[in-house]
Design a protein around this motif. Structure first.
Motif, mmCIF file in Angstrom:
data_model
loop_
_atom_site.group_PDB
_atom_site.id
_atom_site.type_symbol
_atom_site.label_atom_id
_atom_site.label_comp_id
_atom_site.label_asym_id
_atom_site.label_seq_id
_atom_site.Cartn_x
_atom_site.Cartn_y
_atom_site.Cartn_z
ATOM 1 N N MET A 71 -1.195 -7.448 -3.828
ATOM 2 C CA MET A 71 -1.394 -7.070 -2.458
ATOM 3 C C MET A 71 -2.608 -6.322 -2.258
ATOM 4 S SD MET A 71 2.468 -6.020 -1.567
ATOM 5 C CE MET A 71 2.544 -6.050 0.038
ATOM 6 N N PRO A 119 -3.639 -9.876 1.595
ATOM 7 C CA PRO A 119 -2.692 -9.652 2.432
ATOM 8 C C PRO A 119 -1.383 -10.318 2.422
ATOM 9 C CG PRO A 119 -4.286 -10.324 3.897
ATOM 10 C CD PRO A 119 -4.667 -10.449 2.493
ATOM 11 N N PHE A 120 -0.243 -9.725 2.407
ATOM 12 C CA PHE A 120 1.076 -10.438 2.508
ATOM 13 C C PHE A 120 1.754 -10.146 3.844
ATOM 14 C CE2 PHE A 120 -0.085 -11.119 -1.879
ATOM 15 C CZ PHE A 120 0.478 -12.136 -2.343
ATOM 16 N N ASP A 121 2.372 -11.356 4.493
ATOM 17 C CA ASP A 121 3.253 -10.941 5.466
ATOM 18 C C ASP A 121 4.609 -10.243 5.247
ATOM 19 O OD1 ASP A 121 1.500 -12.243 7.519
ATOM 20 O OD2 ASP A 121 1.598 -13.853 6.207
ATOM 21 N N ILE A 130 7.090 -9.106 1.803
ATOM 22 C CA ILE A 130 7.649 -8.660 0.309
ATOM 23 C C ILE A 130 8.995 -8.642 0.057
ATOM 24 C CG2 ILE A 130 7.280 -6.444 0.584
ATOM 25 C CD1 ILE A 130 6.448 -6.053 -2.378
ATOM 26 N N VAL A 140 4.680 0.036 -0.548
ATOM 27 C CA VAL A 140 4.172 -0.887 0.222
ATOM 28 C C VAL A 140 4.048 -0.492 1.640
ATOM 29 C CG1 VAL A 140 4.579 -3.195 1.226
ATOM 30 C CG2 VAL A 140 4.587 -2.741 -1.266
ATOM 31 N N TYR A 182 0.590 -0.859 3.129
ATOM 32 C CA TYR A 182 0.584 -1.946 3.999
ATOM 33 C C TYR A 182 1.564 -1.830 5.239
ATOM 34 C CZ TYR A 182 -1.942 -3.012 -0.316
ATOM 35 O OH TYR A 182 -3.006 -2.860 -1.389
ATOM 36 N N THR A 201 3.274 -4.953 6.468
ATOM 37 C CA THR A 201 4.092 -6.026 5.667
ATOM 38 C C THR A 201 5.760 -5.912 6.028
ATOM 39 O OG1 THR A 201 2.437 -6.126 3.836
ATOM 40 C CG2 THR A 201 4.579 -6.880 3.255
ATOM 41 N N ARG A 212 9.271 -5.910 4.706
ATOM 42 C CA ARG A 212 9.911 -5.551 3.602
ATOM 43 C C ARG A 212 11.434 -5.848 3.558
ATOM 44 N NH1 ARG A 212 6.755 -1.830 5.757
ATOM 45 N NH2 ARG A 212 8.589 -0.579 6.519
#
Length: 139
Positions: free
Chosen positions: A48, A52-54, A56, A74, A78, A81, A83
């Protein structure tokens, strides 16, 4: 946000078989979603940090870093993101521990069609929030 870009999702589970099953299950979405798989919380955080991740999706019961600890980190690092917690045996203590840090708790095994629906809905909601400007007030 450009709707044409691929969405990035990272799955975290210490059981490699779960990652392989998710890969097979979600293969039809490979043109729309870029998927990464990690077997530890630390590895997921390293991935991460580089991309970047949309979304998780993390298993809750892992040996070196509990899923709730990973998702809390996270959320801190972030916050944009989405979750998801995933557990095959969600005891009340796990659900309570994650209530404030996850957007949704999923019980494993999760049906492929349900997972597709949940992710599609999450992306649609994010798109609506970004268009309306409400998202900036929530973060």
């Amino acid at each position: 946000m450009n709707e044409a870009r691929k969405r990035h999702i990272i799955f975290v589970d210490d059981d490699e078989n779960v990652g392989q099953a998710l890969r097979r299950m979600l293969r039809p979405m490979r043109n729309q979603w870029e998927m990464a798989f990690s077997t530890s919380g630390q590895d997921a955080l390293e991935q991460m940090a580089h991309s970047p991740f949309d979304i998780i999706v993390s298993d809750m019961h892992m040996p070196t870093m509990h899923g709730a600890d990973l998702l809390a980190k996270v959320m801190e690092l972030y916050p944009e993101t989405i979750r998801f917690a995933l557990s095959g045996s969600p005891g009340s203590d796990t659900v309570i521990r994650t209530a404030a840090i996850v957007h949704q708790f999923l019980v494993n095994p999760v049906e492929p069609t349900l997972l597709l629906h949940i992710f599609t809905r999450a992306f649609a909601l994010r798109g609506q929030l970004e268009k309306s400007g409400v998202r900036n007030l929530l973060i």
